[in-house]
Design a protein around this motif. Structure first.
Motif, PDB file in Angstrom:
ATOM      1  N   SER A 164       0.814  -1.211   0.000  1.00 22.09           N
ATOM      2  CA  SER A 164       0.000   0.000   0.000  1.00 22.09           C
ATOM      3  C   SER A 164       0.852   1.268   0.000  1.00 22.09           C
ATOM      4  O   SER A 164       0.361   2.368  -0.213  1.00 22.09           O
ATOM      5  N   ALA A 165       2.149   1.124   0.248  1.00 16.60           N
ATOM      6  CA  ALA A 165       3.016   2.314   0.243  1.00 16.60           C
ATOM      7  C   ALA A 165       3.395   2.711  -1.186  1.00 16.60           C
ATOM      8  O   ALA A 165       3.701   3.877  -1.441  1.00 16.60           O
ATOM      9  N   TRP A 166       3.373   1.738  -2.106  1.00 15.62           N
ATOM     10  CA  TRP A 166       3.881   2.029  -3.448  1.00 15.62           C
ATOM     11  C   TRP A 166       3.138   3.126  -4.197  1.00 15.62           C
ATOM     12  O   TRP A 166       3.757   3.959  -4.855  1.00 15.62           O
ATOM     13  N   PRO A 167       1.812   3.146  -4.095  1.00 18.78           N
ATOM     14  CA  PRO A 167       1.131   4.224  -4.837  1.00 18.78           C
ATOM     15  C   PRO A 167       1.506   5.629  -4.359  1.00 18.78           C
ATOM     16  O   PRO A 167       1.163   6.610  -5.004  1.00 18.78           O
ATOM     17  N   LEU A 168       2.199   5.749  -3.234  1.00 24.22           N
ATOM     18  CA  LEU A 168       2.568   7.091  -2.739  1.00 24.22           C
ATOM     19  C   LEU A 168       4.027   7.460  -3.040  1.00 24.22           C
ATOM     20  O   LEU A 168       4.527   8.465  -2.540  1.00 24.22           O
ATOM     21  N   VAL A 169       4.674   6.635  -3.833  1.00 24.81           N
ATOM     22  CA  VAL A 169       6.092   6.895  -4.095  1.00 24.81           C
ATOM     23  C   VAL A 169       6.304   8.300  -4.649  1.00 24.81           C
ATOM     24  O   VAL A 169       7.232   9.003  -4.259  1.00 24.81           O
ATOM     25  N   HIS A 170       5.399   8.715  -5.533  1.00 26.52           N
ATOM     26  CA  HIS A 170       5.592  10.036  -6.152  1.00 26.52           C
ATOM     27  C   HIS A 170       5.568  11.151  -5.101  1.00 26.52           C
ATOM     28  O   HIS A 170       6.210  12.173  -5.265  1.00 26.52           O
ATOM     29  N   GLU A 171       4.841  10.933  -4.013  1.00 21.43           N
ATOM     30  CA  GLU A 171       4.791  11.987  -2.980  1.00 21.43           C
ATOM     31  C   GLU A 171       6.138  12.135  -2.291  1.00 21.43           C
ATOM     32  O   GLU A 171       6.524  13.215  -1.876  1.00 21.43           O
ATOM     33  N   ALA A 172       6.844  11.006  -2.189  1.00 25.51           N
ATOM     34  CA  ALA A 172       8.164  11.065  -1.547  1.00 25.51           C
ATOM     35  C   ALA A 172       9.138  11.873  -2.389  1.00 25.51           C
ATOM     36  O   ALA A 172      10.127  12.383  -1.884  1.00 25.51           O
ATOM     37  N   VAL A 173       8.840  11.982  -3.668  1.00 25.87           N
ATOM     38  CA  VAL A 173       9.719  12.777  -4.526  1.00 25.87           C
ATOM     39  C   VAL A 173       9.557  14.253  -4.162  1.00 25.87           C
ATOM     40  O   VAL A 173      10.526  14.995  -4.053  1.00 25.87           O
ATOM     41  N   LEU A 174       8.319  14.672  -3.920  1.00 27.89           N
ATOM     42  CA  LEU A 174       8.073  16.076  -3.559  1.00 27.89           C
ATOM     43  C   LEU A 174       8.442  16.349  -2.105  1.00 27.89           C
ATOM     44  O   LEU A 174       8.944  17.404  -1.769  1.00 27.89           O
ATOM     45  N   ASP A 175       8.168  15.371  -1.264  1.00 28.27           N
ATOM     46  CA  ASP A 175       8.429  15.588   0.151  1.00 28.27           C
ATOM     47  C   ASP A 175       9.187  14.395   0.728  1.00 28.27           C
ATOM     48  O   ASP A 175       8.594  13.424   1.201  1.00 28.27           O
ATOM     49  N   PRO A 176      10.511  14.448   0.667  1.00 25.57           N
ATOM     50  CA  PRO A 176      11.284  13.287   1.107  1.00 25.57           C
ATOM     51  C   PRO A 176      11.468  13.197   2.615  1.00 25.57           C
ATOM     52  O   PRO A 176      12.257  12.410   3.090  1.00 25.57           O
ATOM     53  N   THR A 177      10.735  14.010   3.367  1.00 26.31           N
ATOM     54  CA  THR A 177      10.948  13.951   4.810  1.00 26.31           C
ATOM     55  C   THR A 177      10.243  12.750   5.428  1.00 26.31           C
ATOM     56  O   THR A 177      10.538  12.364   6.538  1.00 26.31           O
ATOM     57  N   ILE A 178       9.308  12.197   4.706  1.00 26.59           N
ATOM     58  CA  ILE A 178       8.595  11.064   5.289  1.00 26.59           C
ATOM     59  C   ILE A 178       8.404   9.988   4.219  1.00 26.59           C
ATOM     60  O   ILE A 178       8.020  10.291   3.100  1.00 26.59           O
ATOM     61  N   GLU A 179       8.713   8.764   4.567  1.00 27.54           N
ATOM     62  CA  GLU A 179       8.645   7.701   3.576  1.00 27.54           C
ATOM     63  C   GLU A 179       7.193   7.268   3.357  1.00 27.54           C
ATOM     64  O   GLU A 179       6.375   7.356   4.269  1.00 27.54           O
ATOM     65  N   PRO A 180       6.886   6.784   2.150  1.00 30.79           N
ATOM     66  CA  PRO A 180       5.506   6.405   1.847  1.00 30.79           C
ATOM     67  C   PRO A 180       4.917   5.437   2.866  1.00 30.79           C
ATOM     68  O   PRO A 180       3.752   5.567   3.230  1.00 30.79           O
ATOM     69  N   PHE A 181       5.710   4.502   3.371  1.00 32.24           N
ATOM     70  CA  PHE A 181       5.162   3.549   4.340  1.00 32.24           C
ATOM     71  C   PHE A 181       4.611   4.297   5.556  1.00 32.24           C
ATOM     72  O   PHE A 181       3.502   4.055   6.009  1.00 32.24           O
TER      73      PHE A 181
END
Ligand SMILES: C[S@@+](CC[C@H](N)C(=O)[O-])C[C@H]1O[C@@H](n2cnc3c(N)ncnc32)[C@H](O)[C@@H]1O
Length: 619
Positions: A164-181
């Motif tokens: 369930s973390a994978w669909p949020l990978v793109h968000e980690a690109v914009l905000d790398p302070t918190i991992e998708p998991f």
């Protein structure tokens, strides 16, 4: 997508029960780790299940409903499968006559034969029946004679919580302070696992199943454990690595398996191994040597530094840290290993930490490893560019670089390398080889030529090229401290000179646009602008966003404004439309009333004339 995921998992689990392993293609599952490949990789499975369900519904043999969460346990058939396996009816690699099994088994095998998991043969002598056997990759997922299988590792990576973390990978690109998991679950992976005994169990199982080939290779080629009496394995999970090290090296009197309390609580008892629960960020036990495998890779540079500080405190002077970590290659190439390594890194960034880890092979050493003179083993993928002939369809390659300069090993004389031979296939073997012409001096020269990292983490115990005394054993003594401080000054000077040269030589840093971006670091400057253009844009208020986040805020407030304006306009238009409708209705009404009046008037006139006529006739 959720349904698809759970279908895939159910199928993995289902086939996983066929023989305590699973027959699902690891390459497909690896593909499924990436959002783009996800649907593609899983469609085939969904398709299969869709077809299979038609049959299942009729005979109710298996329920493969896509929402099912529990593993499938069709005990009758599984039992039979295993018994036939034991009696040799389908000895290890040959599957039984599938005609006597429910159709889902046939569907499953046929579909899996489209992946390199099962080989399919149409046998004329059996009336054109399909026969299946496991391919090498298929075998890697089935428990072998040594109790090894790659399946738990595959299953671990495909639990819902991780997927369930994978669909949020793109968000980690914009905000790398918190991992998708952590974004999905509200907490980091390890603390999440801590509350889920099943997940921790699977993690332990997965780790246990993949460590043996790795450790066999380390122990075959590496003799740096000599002289170690007390060894701690930090982040040692169930203690399997320690068990195998202690079996090989009887001179180690005590092994400490150090991991989180909830992990060691479930670890099995192992002779000579003490399980200790704790937090490596706080402190670890004082020992002769620290062993660590696949631990640093899941933490950021800063966290790694913290861990290293604690190691430093725990190690007696001159003793060693044996670190086995995957290191990203300096140059990307098309090899499967490089790809797998980069995929692995994306996995780690998605599940464990979104922040980029900048260390490469050399940088890793600056995490105080060199300062402790203890780097012993490290995975060094970039070595393998020219060794493709040894790399078949493997998943990982591994190498160890021995620059152990602790104890009396001023010069490390060998460099060990190992790679998985022929992937996980064929008994999961690794090949190891030695290279004789390797010296620690060369490593240190390299080290000095990498100033960027030096400035951040260089310690005052760096051994200078050509230094003849043995620094590590005595480096805690005051005399040596003085000498090493001097060395540090030299090193710093060299470093700053090198940095300056590198800055000058670096074509990108030298570009006008790079300088502009550096000078206006808080502005969002897209494209290659020079200083003049920036000034121009600023005067026209075109360089207006102070940062990405404020850009996002401004962007989103503009979106809101626009939405509000649209809404007002729409309301206005609706009101206008309503007014027009009302007006129309009114005028229609007026027209009807007028018509009615007119009709009534005509009627009255008609009545009147009729009355007049009648009067005239009677009168
Ligand atoms: C990727 S696993 C590696 C396990 C083992 N070294 C191996 O190679 O099979 C990382 C391990 O670090 C442990 N770990 C995570 N955070 C920790 C902490 N703060 N202190 C100690 N161990 C920790 C996890 O429980 C897990 O067992």
């Amino acid at each position: 997508m959720d349904n698809k995921l759970s279908v895939a998992r159910v199928l993995v689990e289902y086939f996983g029960h066929l023989d305590d392993g699973c027959y699902v293609a690891n390459h497909r599952l690896r593909k499924a780790q990436q959002p783009a490949g996800l649907a593609q990789g899983i469609d085939a499975v969904v398709d299969l299940v869709g077809k299979a369900r038609l049959t299942i519904d009729n005979n109710k043999v298996l329920d493969l409903s896509s929402t099912r969460q529990e593993p499938l346990n069709d005990t009758t058939y599984l039992q039979r499968w295993r018994e036939e396996g034991k009696t040799g009816q389908h000895p290890s690699l040959h599957l039984p006559d599938l005609d006597t099994y429910p159709p889902i088994w046939r569907w499953g095998c046929q579909e899996l034969a489209t992946y390199p998991l099962l080989a399919q043969q149409l046998q004329r002598e059996f009336g054109g029946k399909r026969k299946y056997s496991l391919t090498k990759i298929g075998k890697s997922l089935v428990t072998d004679a040594e109790g090894l299988s790659y399946a738990p590792y595959v299953l671990q990576h495909h639990q819902d919580a991780l997927m369930s973390a994978w669909p949020l990978v793109h968000e980690a690109v914009l905000d790398p302070t918190i991992e998708p998991f952590a974004k999905v679950h509200g907490e980091p992976a390890y603390s999440y696992y801590g509350k889920k005994p099943k997940m921790n169990g699977l993690m332990r199982k997965a780790m246990s199943r993949v460590f043996v080939p790795f450790m066999t290779s380390v122990l075959d080629g590496y003799d740096g454990f000599k002289g170690v009496k007390r060894l701690v394995d930090v982040g040692g999970s169930a203690g399997d690595c320690l068990r195998i090290i202690l079996q090989k090296h009887c001179f180690i009197c005590e092994g400490i398996n150090f991991d989180l309390p909830e992990v060691v609580a479930k670890a099995p008892s192992i002779p000579e191994v003490t399980h200790i629960g704790g937090d490596m960020f706080k402190s670890i036990h004082v020992v002769d040597a620290i062993f660590m495998k696949w631990v640093l890779t899941t933490w950021t540079d800063d966290e790694c530094k913290l861990i290293m500080e604690n190691y430093y405190k725990a190690l007696l002077a001159g003793r060693k840290l044996i670190a086995c970590e995957p290191v990203l290659p300096d140059d990307s190439n098309e090899s499967q290993r490089t790809r797998a390594l980069l995929e692995g890194d994306i996995f780690v960034m998605t599940i464990y930490r979104a922040k980029e880890i900048k260390y490469g092979w050399k940088a890793l050493k600056y995490l105080r490893l060199v300062s402790m003179t203890v780097v012993v083993a490290c995975l060094k993928m970039s070595d393998y560019g020219d060794r493709k002939e040894n790399l078949k369809d493997g998943i990982w390659s591994m190498a160890f670089s021995d620059c152990d300069s602790g104890g009396n090993h001023q010069k490390a004389t060998k460099k060990m390398s190992a790679t998985i031979d022929n992937s996980y296939c064929d008994g999961l073997r690794f090949k190891a080889w030695l290279e004789k012409d390797y010296s620690v001096e060369e490593e240190i020269t390299n080290l000095l030529e990498t100033p960027k990292v030096v400035t951040a983490t260089l310690e005052d115990r760096v051994i200078e090229k050509g230094q003849s005394s043995e620094p590590s054993l005595k480096d805690k003594e005051p005399v040596e401290e003085e000498a090493s401080k001097e060395t540090l000054e030299n090193v710093k000077e060299k470093v700053s000179k090198l940095q300056a040269t590198i800055d000058l030589q670096d074509p990108i840093k030298n570009e006008a646009s790079s300088i502009v971006k550096k000078n206006h670091s808080s502005d969002l400057i897209l494209g290659n602008l020079d200083e003049q253009m920036v000034k121009k844009k600023r005067s026209k208020n075109q360089v207006e966003f102070r940062s990405w986040s404020s850009k996002m805020q401004i962007g989103s407030s503009r979106v809101l404004e626009k939405q509000n304006a649209d809404r007002v306009l729409e309301q206005q238009q609706n009101a206008d439309r309503a007014d027009r409708v009302l007006e129309q209705q009114n005028s229609d009404l007026v027209r009807v009333l007028e018509q009615q009046n007119e009709n009534r008037w005509h009627l009255a006139l008609g009545c009147k004339s009729m009355a007049t006529d009648a009067q005239q006739q009677t009168g």
